[in-house]
Design an enzyme around this catalytic site. Structure first.
Site, PDB file in Angstrom:
ATOM      1  CE  LYS A 287      -4.272   1.651   2.094  1.00  0.00           C
ATOM      2  NZ  LYS A 287      -5.370   1.308   3.011  1.00  0.00           N
ATOM      3  CD  GLU A 374     -18.949  -3.969   7.704  1.00  0.00           C
ATOM      4  OE1 GLU A 374     -18.140  -3.146   7.217  1.00  0.00           O
ATOM      5  OE2 GLU A 374     -19.187  -5.073   7.175  1.00  0.00           O
ATOM      6  NE  ARG A 402     -21.314  -4.577   3.383  1.00  0.00           N
ATOM      7  CZ  ARG A 402     -20.145  -4.916   2.864  1.00  0.00           C
ATOM      8  NH1 ARG A 402     -19.040  -4.693   3.529  1.00  0.00           N
ATOM      9  NH2 ARG A 402     -20.073  -5.499   1.692  1.00  0.00           N
TER      10      ARG A 402
END
Length: 628
Positions: A287, A374, A402
């Site tokens: 990243k 979640e 969700r």
């Protein structure tokens, strides 16, 4: 010679010699850094996916072939290569290009991807549709590629898609962009598994060539391929070679490869693109690749705001400002945890974003990052609450959608003492419709055993958090917005708020304004302006959507206001305005009063700065003032 400025579509890219691709990658990386230094956005993820993006558009015939992106903040390179380079400086700006890939913006954007882990399921659906639509058709089928990364493999939906992939007729390719990150460092058993996963490249090449030979001879159909794959996996296990989780699901696995070697990625993609059946290509990436500040601080440079492209120094304000609501949450949670040993913190991969990292640093044994999951975060919290702990489960409002069934079935149904803190509630700004916390008030209000509160300022947030952790409070939801509050002096002693009680902020006889949450501060300014003109306006901070303050409602009904205005940072359908109308109807009160509901409309709100969007929606100070 600059190559990027001559690439207006993937067709231009595919005309280049493969040896020119590293230069394209370098120019693309520098272009993103320069633009984002002045127009903030998601930096680190897109820098890490540059070589992958270039290779995909070089090998596949996009847009005929379909790339399905997961976690759309990987896709800035994709946007630039697909005809949006000249408009990229408008990314995330009001009326500019969208913050995440969107089919309504470009034919190259095949599916919405603001939330993680949906790419495999969506791509599988497309791949199956492609198979079914080509039965008896000699025309070459379009390829479908799912690109999943940034920790999205920790989401349960990804595994539902994987589990189904081998049992459906498809030739889907899954590219796993494994950077060991989501926004913060990736966590969980899968992270460690992917970190150590390896296969023999020569073995993979030999097996691939053998499969092609048998297929060309007409000796290998889908049924036989799956049978041979299962036999092969059994032999590998017998010989004590590593069988990986993907091949355990009958999905061919290739990798891991260096995700920053664009020429090697092109070679591998060309070799496996026409292979029948589902397959996965595993790439290791970094990243922030190619920009030292982002490589060294990937969490900060996920979305760094304004920064100096030469030094990486981020722009900060020197004058005192109110804190962000998330920081008030994080510091208050730690303060409460020090006095209440039952308190624990839970977050689905957002410890820095929601400031749960403050508790994690001080009390790592009492804080839990569960990955991009979640639903699990809520049920996990329910399990801890069932055995006597008091979990503060912090989820961004749009992501909590969700976990709706988990909130109902695993927490509220049993009236468990879980404190659900919904960060980023209401209009969030530049991240747009996939991230606006528009629906939580409406979707939570019908659930029994749920208390719903929203603080007008930082002091109120502290009081609500203190109240929520006290015994016998059941399932307690606190929602607050993205960004800064209004109080520089935000620290205050804790006070319990009686559940279901609001407060009258201003007396009045002509118009009653009922607000919920921080929008009450905007309304207060408009009301003060109107009061200077002699208008008599009452202002009530309701604090709680559920239960409503019965005393305030009776007071409003008894005064017979000419107009009642409700103001909320959520959809009007099902929220505060609906609750007030329902209360009036049930109690046969004020049938002749005009009730105006001010909130979000019955449509998905576009992206832009919060002030711009509030002005567009007629919810800023001037718009409220005109109603008074």
């Amino acid at each position: 010679m600059q190559l990027l400025e001559n690439i207006n579509s993937p067709y231009d890219l595919r005309r280049l010699d493969i040896k020119q691709l590293p230069q394209v990658c370098e120019e693309l990386r520098q272009f993103i850094i320069e633009v984002l230094s002045e127009n903030p956005g998601h930096l680190g993820s897109s820098l890490g996916a540059i070589e992958l993006t270039v290779a995909l558009h070089y090998v596949f015939e996009t847009p005929n072939d379909k790339l399905v992106w997961d976690v759309g903040h990987q896709a800035y390179g994709h946007k630039i290569l697909t005809g949006r380079r000249e408009q990229f400086h408008t990314n995330r700006k009001f009326k500019g290009i969208r913050p995440f890939p969107s089919p309504s913006e470009s034919e190259y954007d095949t599916f919405s991807c603001g939330h993680a882990s949906n790419s495999i399921s969506a791509a599988l659906g497309m791949a199956v549709a492609e198979k079914l639509s080509h039965r008896g058709n000699d025309e070459a089928m379009r390829h479908v590629v799912a690109i999943i990364g940034d920790g999205a493999m920790s989401g349960g939906l990804a595994y539902e898609g994987l589990n189904n992939a081998s049992s459906q007729p498809n030739d889907m390719l899954i590219v796993l962009n494994d950077n060991n990150m989501s926004i913060d460092r990736s966590v969980g058993g899968l992270k460690h598994y992917l970190l150590h996963l390896n296969t023999n490249e020569k073995y993979n090449r030999l097996r691939f060539k053998a499969a092609n030979w048998f297929h060309d001879k007409g000796m290998l159909d889908d049924s036989r391929r799956r049978m041979i794959l299962r036999f092969n996996n059994s032999v590998k296990s017998l010989l004590a070679q590593q069988q990986n989780i993907f091949e355990g699901m009958d999905i061919r696995y290739f990798g891991p490869y260096d995700g920053h070697d664009v020429i090697e990625i092109v070679r591998v993609l060309r070799e496996i693109k026409n292979m029948s059946g589902p397959k996965i290509l595993h790439l290791h990436t970094k990243k922030g690749k190619g920009y030292k500040p982002a490589e060294e601080n990937p969490t900060i440079f996920h979305a760094p705001g304004l920064f100096d492209p030469e030094t990486g120094e981020r722009e900060t304000s020197s004058k005192p400002q109110p804190p962000k609501f998330q920081d008030v949450f994080g510091n208050t949670l730690l303060e409460l945890a020090r006095t209440n040993p039952k308190i624990v913190g839970v977050t689905p991969a957002m410890p820095t974003g929601c400031s749960m990292n403050i508790l994690m640093k001080a009390m790592p044994e009492r804080s839990f990052d569960v990955g991009i999951a979640e639903g699990h975060a809520v049920t996990f919290s329910g399990g801890m609450a069932k055995d006597g702990l008091v979990p503060f489960c912090n989820i961004y409002s749009s992501f909590a959608q969700r976990a709706y069934d988990n909130i109902i079935h695993d927490v509220a149904l049993q009236n468990l003492h879980v404190v659900i803190c919904l960060d980023r509630a209401g209009i969030v700004g530049e991240d747009g419709p996939t991230h606006h916390g528009a629906f939580d008030l409406a979707y939570l209000r019908p659930i029994p055993n749920v208390t719903i509160a929203s603080p007008m300022d930082e002091h109120e947030l502290r009081h609500m958090m203190y109240t929520a952790q006290l015994p016998n409070k059941g399932t307690f939801v606190i929602r607050y917005p993205r960004g800064r509050g209004v109080l520089i002096d935000w620290e205050c002693p804790f006070e319990e708020i009686k559940v279901g009680t609001g407060r009258r902020l201003r007396e009045g006889n002509d118009i009653a304004v009922l607000t919920l949450g921080p929008l009450g501060n905007v309304a207060a300014k408009a009301i003060s302006r109107a009061a200077e003109e002699g208008k008599s306006i009452a202002h009530y901070d309701m604090r709680f959507l559920k239960p409503l303050d019965e005393d305030i409602m009776n007071e409003i009904a008894g005064k017979k206001f000419r107009r009642i205005i409700t103001i909320e940072d959520g959809v009007t359908t099902g929220g505060l305005g609906s609750a007030v109308i329902e209360w009036m109807a049930e109690h046969a009160k004020h049938s002749d009063s005009e009730i105006i509901r001010l909130g979000l409309p019955d449509k998905f709100v576009e992206h832009g700065s919060v002030p711009e969007l509030m002005n567009m929606l007629g919810m800023d100070e001037d718009a409220i003032y005109k109603l008074l």
